[in-house]
Design an enzyme around this catalytic site. Structure first.
Site, PDB file in Angstrom:
ATOM      1  N   GLY A  86       0.859  -1.183   0.000  1.00  0.00           N
ATOM      2  CA  GLY A  86       0.000   0.000   0.000  1.00  0.00           C
ATOM      3  C   GLY A  86       0.888   1.223   0.000  1.00  0.00           C
ATOM      4  O   GLY A  86       1.926   1.240  -0.661  1.00  0.00           O
ATOM      5  N   SER A 118       5.731  -5.438  -1.305  1.00  0.00           N
ATOM      6  CA  SER A 118       5.744  -4.040  -1.724  1.00  0.00           C
ATOM      7  C   SER A 118       6.136  -3.120  -0.563  1.00  0.00           C
ATOM      8  O   SER A 118       7.281  -3.113  -0.146  1.00  0.00           O
ATOM      9  CB  SER A 118       4.393  -3.669  -2.335  1.00  0.00           C
ATOM     10  OG  SER A 118       4.438  -2.417  -2.960  1.00  0.00           O
ATOM     11  N   ALA A 119       5.192  -2.357  -0.008  1.00  0.00           N
ATOM     12  CA  ALA A 119       5.512  -1.476   1.117  1.00  0.00           C
ATOM     13  C   ALA A 119       6.060  -2.259   2.303  1.00  0.00           C
ATOM     14  O   ALA A 119       6.945  -1.786   3.017  1.00  0.00           O
ATOM     15  CB  ALA A 119       4.274  -0.688   1.541  1.00  0.00           C
ATOM     16  N   GLU A 190       8.698  -7.112 -11.057  1.00  0.00           N
ATOM     17  CA  GLU A 190       7.438  -7.777 -10.728  1.00  0.00           C
ATOM     18  C   GLU A 190       7.603  -9.294 -10.773  1.00  0.00           C
ATOM     19  O   GLU A 190       8.245  -9.842 -11.669  1.00  0.00           O
ATOM     20  CB  GLU A 190       6.345  -7.368 -11.714  1.00  0.00           C
ATOM     21  CG  GLU A 190       5.988  -5.889 -11.671  1.00  0.00           C
ATOM     22  CD  GLU A 190       5.148  -5.538 -10.454  1.00  0.00           C
ATOM     23  OE1 GLU A 190       3.930  -5.411 -10.590  1.00  0.00           O
ATOM     24  OE2 GLU A 190       5.748  -5.382  -9.365  1.00  0.00           O
TER      25      GLU A 190
END
Length: 244
Positions: A86, A118-119, A190
């Site tokens: 996020g 991710s975050a 990715e």
């Protein structure tokens, strides 16, 4: 330490976390309940439910750190922790406010399995300074968990020679970071991830691999299966505090 650091939680053609099911199952082997840290998104309940649905086939129940009134105690008692993606600035501000920085760091250092996407992968670094996110809020400083001594840039995108976009490429932004901070940055494309088991660090995931940036050096390419353990021996060499 037992770390699984995913570049992304969703991949084209796959459900949430589905592209990494096998490595997640291995990383969380023996874990019956996981504490999920949902603070990178605004709707904590919905986010926790999404993670619970994804991990249900693995026989792992999920409890949100926001439930029960004491997130630090939830993490302190957890079998494993997953910090979701996020906005990294919103996530880090909450981690500081809820006294989770030292708590997560202590538990992960002691051997509790840690997973980030991710975050949540950004948070495993010394700071969030190589995030891709807009600073929608201001944390008290940029210090994060420091579970690895180098920086990561999740969702790394290579420059597109055909693009008409006039802003900086991801590569240019990371070069700018290295002009101010002499610490390597691993660009995770990715579908890739890092897995740390004690003093061993391995790159996994899709054939896209990763790109390592160092100050005054040409970027280096690494394919899945690469041994990146040497990165774990690096010192942390820059200030994490906000200026003025």
């Amino acid at each position: 330490m037992k770390l699984l650091l995913l570049s992304n939680s969703a991949a084209p053609g796959h459900g949430y976390l589905e592209h990494a099911t096998e490595v997640i199952a291995d990383h969380l082997a023996g874990v019956r309940e996981l504490v999920f840290v949902p603070y990178a998104l605004a709707d904590h309940d919905a986010y926790t439910s999404k993670v619970a649905e994804a991990l249900k086939p693995l026989g792992i129940s999920v409890r949100g750190a926001h439930k029960g009134g004491d997130p630090a105690k939830a993490v302190a008692d957890a079998q494993a922790v997953f910090v979701g993606g996020g906005n990294s600035f919103r996530l880090l501000k909450a981690l500081h406010a809820l006294d989770l920085i030292e708590t997560v760091r202590a538990r992960a250092t002691a051997g509790m399995p840690y997973m980030g996407s991710s975050a949540g992968t950004n948070m495993a670094c010394p700071t969030l300074r190589t995030t891709n996110d807009m600073p929608i809020v201001q944390p008290p400083d940029f210090a994060s968990f420091g579970l690895v001594p180098f920086q990561i840039n999740p969702h790394y995108l290579d420059p597109d020679p055909a693009s008409t976009h006039q802003g900086e490429t991801r590569e240019e932004r990371l070069v700018q970071f290295l002009e101010e901070n002499d610490v390597p940055v691993l660009g995770l494309r990715e579908g890739t991830w890092l897995r740390r088991r004690e003093n061993a660090l391995e790159l996994g995931g899709t054939a896209a691999g990763a790109r390592l940036f160092r100050r005054d050096e040409a970027p280096q390419e690494y394919a899945p299966g690469a041994d990146l353990s040497a990165l774990l021996t690096l010192p942390t060499r820059f200030d994490t505090r906000l200026a003025g």
